[in-house]
Design a protein around this motif. Structure first.
Motif, PDB file in Angstrom:
ATOM      1  N   PHE A  58      70.922   4.134  66.368  1.00  0.00           N
ATOM      2  CA  PHE A  58      71.950   4.173  65.251  1.00  0.00           C
ATOM      3  C   PHE A  58      72.193   5.974  65.612  1.00  0.00           C
ATOM      4  CE2 PHE A  58      69.498   0.506  63.818  1.00  0.00           C
ATOM      5  CZ  PHE A  58      70.379  -0.502  64.045  1.00  0.00           C
ATOM      6  N   GLY A  59      72.050   6.595  66.662  1.00  0.00           N
ATOM      7  CA  GLY A  59      71.940   7.770  66.484  1.00  0.00           C
ATOM      8  C   GLY A  59      73.312   8.515  66.161  1.00  0.00           C
ATOM      9  N   GLY A  60      74.310   7.859  66.941  1.00  0.00           N
ATOM     10  CA  GLY A  60      75.885   8.114  66.723  1.00  0.00           C
ATOM     11  C   GLY A  60      76.277   8.324  65.069  1.00  0.00           C
ATOM     12  N   ILE A  61      75.412   7.087  64.322  1.00  0.00           N
ATOM     13  CA  ILE A  61      75.888   7.038  62.979  1.00  0.00           C
ATOM     14  C   ILE A  61      75.494   8.320  62.219  1.00  0.00           C
ATOM     15  CG2 ILE A  61      75.898   5.764  60.680  1.00  0.00           C
ATOM     16  CD1 ILE A  61      75.400   3.165  62.487  1.00  0.00           C
ATOM     17  N   TRP A  62      74.095   8.525  62.403  1.00  0.00           N
ATOM     18  CA  TRP A  62      73.406   9.564  61.593  1.00  0.00           C
ATOM     19  C   TRP A  62      74.140  11.052  62.253  1.00  0.00           C
ATOM     20  CZ3 TRP A  62      70.631  12.048  64.997  1.00  0.00           C
ATOM     21  CH2 TRP A  62      69.786  11.395  65.775  1.00  0.00           C
ATOM     22  N   ALA A  63      74.361  11.195  63.251  1.00  0.00           N
ATOM     23  CA  ALA A  63      74.859  12.375  63.781  1.00  0.00           C
ATOM     24  C   ALA A  63      76.416  12.633  63.354  1.00  0.00           C
ATOM     25  CB  ALA A  63      74.623  12.328  65.307  1.00  0.00           C
ATOM     26  N   ILE A  96      71.629  22.952  61.783  1.00  0.00           N
ATOM     27  CA  ILE A  96      71.436  21.643  61.776  1.00  0.00           C
ATOM     28  C   ILE A  96      72.102  20.662  62.662  1.00  0.00           C
ATOM     29  CG2 ILE A  96      70.907  19.899  60.107  1.00  0.00           C
ATOM     30  CD1 ILE A  96      70.445  21.888  58.002  1.00  0.00           C
ATOM     31  N   THR A  97      73.505  21.111  62.799  1.00  0.00           N
ATOM     32  CA  THR A  97      74.328  20.152  63.381  1.00  0.00           C
ATOM     33  C   THR A  97      73.713  20.389  64.909  1.00  0.00           C
ATOM     34  OG1 THR A  97      75.947  20.317  61.969  1.00  0.00           O
ATOM     35  CG2 THR A  97      76.720  19.683  64.207  1.00  0.00           C
ATOM     36  N   LEU A  98      73.501  21.346  65.445  1.00  0.00           N
ATOM     37  CA  LEU A  98      73.170  21.765  66.870  1.00  0.00           C
ATOM     38  C   LEU A  98      71.899  20.958  67.168  1.00  0.00           C
ATOM     39  CD1 LEU A  98      73.650  25.660  67.800  1.00  0.00           C
ATOM     40  CD2 LEU A  98      74.766  23.387  68.873  1.00  0.00           C
ATOM     41  N   LEU A  99      71.049  21.060  66.392  1.00  0.00           N
ATOM     42  CA  LEU A  99      69.576  20.189  66.568  1.00  0.00           C
ATOM     43  C   LEU A  99      69.751  18.754  66.456  1.00  0.00           C
ATOM     44  CD1 LEU A  99      66.588  20.234  66.510  1.00  0.00           C
ATOM     45  CD2 LEU A  99      66.437  20.246  64.039  1.00  0.00           C
ATOM     46  N   THR A 100      70.689  18.228  65.754  1.00  0.00           N
ATOM     47  CA  THR A 100      70.934  16.731  65.799  1.00  0.00           C
ATOM     48  C   THR A 100      71.769  16.292  66.856  1.00  0.00           C
ATOM     49  OG1 THR A 100      71.414  17.002  63.257  1.00  0.00           O
ATOM     50  CG2 THR A 100      72.200  14.705  64.216  1.00  0.00           C
ATOM     51  N   LEU A 101      72.422  16.889  67.439  1.00  0.00           N
ATOM     52  CA  LEU A 101      73.217  16.610  68.418  1.00  0.00           C
ATOM     53  C   LEU A 101      72.311  16.817  69.800  1.00  0.00           C
ATOM     54  CD1 LEU A 101      76.640  18.306  67.983  1.00  0.00           C
ATOM     55  CD2 LEU A 101      76.262  16.343  67.625  1.00  0.00           C
ATOM     56  N   GLY A 102      71.480  17.768  69.802  1.00  0.00           N
ATOM     57  CA  GLY A 102      70.531  17.740  70.681  1.00  0.00           C
ATOM     58  C   GLY A 102      69.771  16.518  70.884  1.00  0.00           C
ATOM     59  N   ILE A 105      71.677  13.669  72.186  1.00  0.00           N
ATOM     60  CA  ILE A 105      71.940  13.598  73.751  1.00  0.00           C
ATOM     61  C   ILE A 105      70.648  13.121  74.379  1.00  0.00           C
ATOM     62  CG2 ILE A 105      72.315  15.355  75.783  1.00  0.00           C
ATOM     63  CD1 ILE A 105      74.230  16.980  73.751  1.00  0.00           C
ATOM     64  N   ALA A 106      69.600  13.754  73.776  1.00  0.00           N
ATOM     65  CA  ALA A 106      68.296  13.391  74.435  1.00  0.00           C
ATOM     66  C   ALA A 106      68.065  11.925  74.457  1.00  0.00           C
ATOM     67  CB  ALA A 106      67.168  14.162  73.839  1.00  0.00           C
ATOM     68  N   PHE A 107      68.403  11.148  73.345  1.00  0.00           N
ATOM     69  CA  PHE A 107      68.180  10.034  73.456  1.00  0.00           C
ATOM     70  C   PHE A 107      69.168   9.072  74.108  1.00  0.00           C
ATOM     71  CE2 PHE A 107      65.407  10.600  69.569  1.00  0.00           C
ATOM     72  CZ  PHE A 107      64.539   9.423  69.809  1.00  0.00           C
ATOM     73  N   ASP A 108      70.438   9.464  74.312  1.00  0.00           N
ATOM     74  CA  ASP A 108      71.495   8.855  74.994  1.00  0.00           C
ATOM     75  C   ASP A 108      71.147   8.998  76.463  1.00  0.00           C
ATOM     76  OD1 ASP A 108      72.804   7.975  72.888  1.00  0.00           O
ATOM     77  OD2 ASP A 108      74.266   9.741  72.797  1.00  0.00           O
ATOM     78  N   ILE A 109      70.565  10.025  76.720  1.00  0.00           N
ATOM     79  CA  ILE A 109      70.251  10.239  78.313  1.00  0.00           C
ATOM     80  C   ILE A 109      69.028   9.193  78.954  1.00  0.00           C
ATOM     81  CG2 ILE A 109      69.194  11.819  79.928  1.00  0.00           C
ATOM     82  CD1 ILE A 109      70.781  14.018  78.757  1.00  0.00           C
ATOM     83  N   GLY A 164      78.088  16.997  73.491  1.00  0.00           N
ATOM     84  CA  GLY A 164      78.282  18.297  74.134  1.00  0.00           C
ATOM     85  C   GLY A 164      79.326  19.078  73.777  1.00  0.00           C
ATOM     86  N   VAL A 165      80.295  18.768  73.599  1.00  0.00           N
ATOM     87  CA  VAL A 165      81.545  19.499  73.305  1.00  0.00           C
ATOM     88  C   VAL A 165      81.494  19.848  71.611  1.00  0.00           C
ATOM     89  CG1 VAL A 165      84.034  19.382  72.873  1.00  0.00           C
ATOM     90  CG2 VAL A 165      83.252  18.477  74.780  1.00  0.00           C
ATOM     91  N   ALA A 166      80.571  18.880  71.098  1.00  0.00           N
ATOM     92  CA  ALA A 166      80.493  19.420  69.307  1.00  0.00           C
ATOM     93  C   ALA A 166      79.753  20.611  69.490  1.00  0.00           C
ATOM     94  CB  ALA A 166      80.060  18.248  68.683  1.00  0.00           C
ATOM     95  N   CYS A 167      78.602  20.418  70.302  1.00  0.00           N
ATOM     96  CA  CYS A 167      77.589  21.451  70.339  1.00  0.00           C
ATOM     97  C   CYS A 167      78.133  22.726  70.801  1.00  0.00           C
ATOM     98  CB  CYS A 167      76.446  21.299  71.633  1.00  0.00           C
ATOM     99  SG  CYS A 167      75.222  20.152  71.034  1.00  0.00           S
ATOM    100  N   ILE A 168      79.057  22.679  71.674  1.00  0.00           N
ATOM    101  CA  ILE A 168      79.645  24.119  71.923  1.00  0.00           C
ATOM    102  C   ILE A 168      80.783  24.558  70.850  1.00  0.00           C
ATOM    103  CG2 ILE A 168      81.675  25.009  73.376  1.00  0.00           C
ATOM    104  CD1 ILE A 168      81.109  23.061  75.761  1.00  0.00           C
ATOM    105  N   VAL A 169      81.339  23.637  69.854  1.00  0.00           N
ATOM    106  CA  VAL A 169      81.930  24.275  68.717  1.00  0.00           C
ATOM    107  C   VAL A 169      80.977  25.022  67.673  1.00  0.00           C
ATOM    108  CG1 VAL A 169      83.207  23.383  66.738  1.00  0.00           C
ATOM    109  CG2 VAL A 169      83.723  22.329  69.324  1.00  0.00           C
TER     110      VAL A 169
END
Length: 240
Positions: A58-63, A96-102, A105-109, A164-169
């Motif tokens: 459920f990573g996409g929900i909390w992210a 915090i958003t960068l950490l969450t998105l990282g 991405i790790a779990f999705d890979i 990845g794009v959200a991390c860039i933002v």
């Protein structure tokens, strides 16, 4: 009414910050990040509907929740409270958003490399299927031969791209914050290195001399008194 110099200095710093803060640009990238968060949420929902047990934390929900909070904080700095304090709060939320998105991405890979990965229970493969809407994907001609794992992999790949794009933002916001902070710091240092008195105190003119004031001179510099016969003032020769 006198103004506290600390309050005055803080007001001037916030005013300088508001002038240097690119509000229109930040509002645009916040809108982009909100759109990306919505896509991440939808792909996570599709991931759950394809197969509930496998490749799912459920990573996409909390992210997406973290992303939406971050967008609201950025909008607050752009539209409502453009101060150093509010921008610093948004800066922390972007970290915090960068950490969450990282983490997402790790779990999705991991899930993309191994679609049978399961973290919910130790016996995901023996669990009965709760729901699977993969037949909806197979109704699309392009995805006619997709299995449930192929569909989940597709949604996870879309989710990784959006994350990845959200991390860039978020990284762009952090760079803008650091640059503006350095500008304000240099401006404050420059102002305090050469203080200028805006209104110097007026210098009072010297008081006029008193009419009863008489100059005194030393005896050796005293002017002669021509109207007095000094010979008459000489001492008489004493009688013998």
């Amino acid at each position: 009414m006198a103004i506290d110099p600390i309050i005055q200095a803080e007001f001037e710093r916030n005013l300088s910050w508001k002038r240097s803060w690119p509000r229109c640009f930040l509002g645009s990238i916040a809108s982009i990040e909100m759109f990306l968060g919505l896509i991440i949420l939808l792909t996570e929902a599709c991931n759950i509907l394809m197969d509930f047990w496998h490749t799912n934390i459920f990573g996409g929900i909390w992210a997406s929740i973290i992303i939406f909070i971050n967008v609201i904080v950025i909008y607050a700095t752009v539209c409502c409270i453009t101060t150093i304090g509010s921008s610093t709060c948004a800066f922390i939320w972007n970290l915090i958003t960068l950490l969450t998105l990282g983490i997402l991405i790790a779990f999705d890979i991991i899930f993309i490399l191994n679609p049978y990965t399961c973290f919910l229970t130790p016996k995901c493969s023996t669990q009965s299927q709760i729901i699977s809407l993969n037949y909806l994907m197979q109704m699309i001609p392009t995805f006619r031969n997709y299995s449930s794992y192929d569909s989940k992999k597709l949604f996870l790949e879309i989710q990784v791209g959006c994350a990845g794009v959200a991390c860039i933002v978020s990284f762009i916001y952090i760079i803008i914050y650091i640059v503006c902070k350095m500008k304000i710091h240099q401006r404050v240092v420059h102002d305090y290195s050469a203080p200028v008195i805006a209104h110097p105190p007026p210098i009072a003119p010297p008081p006029p001399p008193s009419p009863y004031y008489h100059h005194t001179y030393p005896l050796n510099h005293a002017p002669p008194m021509p109207w007095i016969n000094q010979t008459n003032n000489a001492l008489y020769t004493p009688y013998s």
